[in-house]
Design a protein around this motif. Structure first.
Motif, PDB file in Angstrom:
ATOM      1  N   LYS A   1       0.938  -1.120   0.120  1.00  0.00           N
ATOM      2  CA  LYS A   1      -0.037   0.063   0.421  1.00  0.00           C
ATOM      3  C   LYS A   1       0.786   1.384  -0.053  1.00  0.00           C
ATOM      4  O   LYS A   1       1.783   1.218   0.373  1.00  0.00           O
ATOM      5  CB  LYS A   1      -1.265  -0.088   1.407  1.00  0.00           C
ATOM      6  N   PRO A   2       0.370   2.314  -0.808  1.00  0.00           N
ATOM      7  CA  PRO A   2       1.216   3.352  -0.744  1.00  0.00           C
ATOM      8  C   PRO A   2       1.184   3.970   0.478  1.00  0.00           C
ATOM      9  O   PRO A   2       2.690   4.691   0.598  1.00  0.00           O
ATOM     10  CB  PRO A   2       0.140   4.711  -1.224  1.00  0.00           C
ATOM     11  N   SER A   3       0.434   4.031   1.704  1.00  0.00           N
ATOM     12  CA  SER A   3       0.760   4.422   2.748  1.00  0.00           C
ATOM     13  C   SER A   3       2.386   3.242   3.768  1.00  0.00           C
ATOM     14  O   SER A   3       3.387   4.528   4.117  1.00  0.00           O
ATOM     15  CB  SER A   3       0.045   4.333   3.475  1.00  0.00           C
ATOM     16  N   GLN A   4       2.087   2.383   3.596  1.00  0.00           N
ATOM     17  CA  GLN A   4       2.981   1.591   3.641  1.00  0.00           C
ATOM     18  C   GLN A   4       4.391   1.864   2.879  1.00  0.00           C
ATOM     19  O   GLN A   4       5.808   1.548   3.761  1.00  0.00           O
ATOM     20  CB  GLN A   4       3.142  -0.343   3.662  1.00  0.00           C
ATOM     21  N   TYR A   5       4.474   1.877   1.331  1.00  0.00           N
ATOM     22  CA  TYR A   5       6.006   2.459   0.484  1.00  0.00           C
ATOM     23  C   TYR A   5       6.625   3.639   1.419  1.00  0.00           C
ATOM     24  O   TYR A   5       7.688   3.455   1.650  1.00  0.00           O
ATOM     25  CB  TYR A   5       5.655   2.243  -0.165  1.00  0.00           C
ATOM     26  N   ARG A   6       5.533   4.707   2.166  1.00  0.00           N
ATOM     27  CA  ARG A   6       6.190   5.989   2.592  1.00  0.00           C
ATOM     28  C   ARG A   6       6.828   5.507   3.827  1.00  0.00           C
ATOM     29  O   ARG A   6       7.853   6.034   4.467  1.00  0.00           O
ATOM     30  CB  ARG A   6       5.157   6.879   2.044  1.00  0.00           C
ATOM     31  N   ARG A   7       6.121   4.245   5.207  1.00  0.00           N
ATOM     32  CA  ARG A   7       6.614   4.193   5.969  1.00  0.00           C
ATOM     33  C   ARG A   7       8.015   3.601   6.177  1.00  0.00           C
ATOM     34  O   ARG A   7       9.132   4.239   6.288  1.00  0.00           O
ATOM     35  CB  ARG A   7       5.715   3.602   6.979  1.00  0.00           C
ATOM     36  N   ARG A   8       7.955   2.114   5.157  1.00  0.00           N
ATOM     37  CA  ARG A   8       9.351   1.540   4.981  1.00  0.00           C
ATOM     38  C   ARG A   8      10.020   2.634   3.909  1.00  0.00           C
ATOM     39  O   ARG A   8      11.842   2.646   4.332  1.00  0.00           O
ATOM     40  CB  ARG A   8       8.999   0.724   4.024  1.00  0.00           C
ATOM     41  N   LYS A   9       9.643   3.921   3.730  1.00  0.00           N
ATOM     42  CA  LYS A   9      10.823   4.761   3.090  1.00  0.00           C
ATOM     43  C   LYS A   9      11.257   5.246   3.655  1.00  0.00           C
ATOM     44  O   LYS A   9      12.935   5.643   3.991  1.00  0.00           O
ATOM     45  CB  LYS A   9      10.887   5.105   2.023  1.00  0.00           C
TER      46      LYS A   9
END
Length: 74
Positions: A50-58
């Protein structure tokens, strides 16, 4: 593959087999692939993120890089 956001940059990885020592060549290849981060990228692409997970991981990865860089400067 340039111009796209998140495009993978493919890099050629080569390993020479010397004296038919395939086991040693496989060990070297696995080490090169691991250092290149290919296993990690494949694992991330396996499932949808998910985009929110992507941002958090980055963000976590960036903070980790900053911590490592700060510890090297000391």
């Amino acid at each position: 593959m340039t111009g796209k956001k998140g495009a993978m940059h493919l890099k050629e990885i080569t390993v020479k087999v010397i004296d038919n020592d395939v086991e040693k060549a496989m060990k070297i290849l696995k080490k090169k692939i691991q250092n290149d981060g290919l296993f990690k990228r494949l694992k991330l692409k396996k499932n949808f993120e998910k985009p929110s997970q992507y941002r958090r991981r980055k963000m976590r990865e960036a903070m980790r890089r900053q911590r490592i860089a700060a510890s090297r400067r000391k």
